[in-house]
Design an enzyme around this catalytic site. Structure first.
Site, mmCIF file in Angstrom:
data_model
loop_
_atom_site.group_PDB
_atom_site.id
_atom_site.type_symbol
_atom_site.label_atom_id
_atom_site.label_comp_id
_atom_site.label_asym_id
_atom_site.label_seq_id
_atom_site.Cartn_x
_atom_site.Cartn_y
_atom_site.Cartn_z
ATOM 1 N N ALA A 173 15.957 -5.719 -2.765
ATOM 2 C CA ALA A 173 15.994 -5.666 -4.225
ATOM 3 C C ALA A 173 14.594 -5.702 -4.801
ATOM 4 C CB ALA A 173 16.834 -6.823 -4.762
ATOM 5 N N TYR A 174 13.779 -6.625 -4.322
ATOM 6 C CA TYR A 174 12.402 -6.729 -4.805
ATOM 7 C C TYR A 174 11.621 -5.453 -4.481
ATOM 8 C CZ TYR A 174 7.683 -8.546 -5.501
ATOM 9 O OH TYR A 174 6.388 -8.733 -5.934
ATOM 10 N N SER A 175 11.747 -4.987 -3.237
ATOM 11 C CA SER A 175 11.028 -3.770 -2.822
ATOM 12 C C SER A 175 11.447 -2.571 -3.659
ATOM 13 C CB SER A 175 11.278 -3.489 -1.338
ATOM 14 O OG SER A 175 10.842 -4.569 -0.535
ATOM 15 N N SER B 81 12.792 -2.600 -6.670
ATOM 16 C CA SER B 81 12.369 -2.745 -8.063
ATOM 17 C C SER B 81 10.903 -2.376 -8.230
ATOM 18 C CB SER B 81 12.615 -4.179 -8.545
ATOM 19 O OG SER B 81 11.735 -5.112 -7.938
#
Length: 248
Positions: free
Chosen positions: A154-156, A158
């Site tokens: 998710a972080y990557s 985003s």
């Protein structure tokens, strides 16, 4: 420290109550800019405003909500000079977990803050910048947006989206004196590490050839030039702050 000339400029720094955002705000003030901090943590925001001193204002805003972004921008411009600089530093890391078990609500929250929130802020400030034919925008992405980190989809995703947004918007505004760029820092020694396990933190450190985490002051130094009038040609670009980790 080199002093970049930002006299007469007014900057919004989102996520400015702590970490990289606070360091950037401090550097911009030292360079002569007036700064308005945006953050969703009201008490911490007031402490940051007091610490930065004269020339600093603040507005509480959850950037994942368009209505709050609109309200914060209206308040920022109602009794202050036009906004000529925007640094989008607000973001969260979220939980570390594989995709097949990743919490759906956490995925949605990370994308809403890191990517959609960055879009909302850009959406709010660009019309006035276009009308005045001047602006400098820096979006904080991440080396994870270039290379991906395991158990951090998710972080990557985003942050990869932030890079794409930056490149698209920079090209849209290339006919104006508006520069839109992003930086891709490796992990910095900030409170965002509190969201991660010790094992994941050590994994992140091991990927950095410099052998240490980024200092927030190092990020602030790069951003100070990117938001200056001297950066009059480069736009829609990504600037590496990965300590040698980046492969492109």
């Amino acid at each position: 420290m080199n002093r970049i000339d930002l006299e007469g400029q007014h900057a919004i720094v989102t996520g400015g109550a702590q970490g990289i955002g606070f360091a950037i705000a401090s550097r911009l003030i030292a360079s002569g800019a007036a700064v308005t901090l945006w953050d969703m943590d009201g008490p911490l925001l007031k402490k940051a405003e007091a610490a930065l001193g004269a020339g600093t204002r603040s507005a509480v805003a959850d950037i994942s909500r368009w209505d709050e972004v609109e309200a914060a921008y209206a308040a920022t411009t109602a009794d202050g000079p036009p906004v000529s600089i925007v640094v989008n530093s607000a973001g969260i890391a979220g939980d570390a977990a594989p995709v097949d078990t990743y919490d759906i609500a956490m995925w949605t929250k990370i994308i809403a803050i890191n990517l959609t929130g960055t879009f909302y802020v850009n959406r709010a400030v660009v019309p006035d910048m276009k009308a005045r034919n001047y602006g400098r925008i820096v979006n904080i992405a991440s080396i994870a947006g270039k290379e991906g980190n395991p158990n951090a989809a998710a972080y990557s995703a985003s942050k990869a989206g932030v890079i794409g947004l930056t490149k698209s918007l920079g090209k849209e505004l290339a006919g104006y004196d508006i520069a839109v760029n992003c930086i891709t820092p490796a992990t910095a020694q900030t409170r965002i590490l509190e969201q991660l396990t010790p094992e994941f933190i050590e994994y992140m450190r091991s990927r950095i050839p410099r052998g240490r985490f980024l200092k927030v002051e190092e990020a602030a130094s790069m951003v100070a030039w990117l938001v200056s009038k001297e950066n009059s040609f480069t736009t829609a670009s990504t600037f590496d702050l990965s300590g040698g980790r980046a492969t492109y």
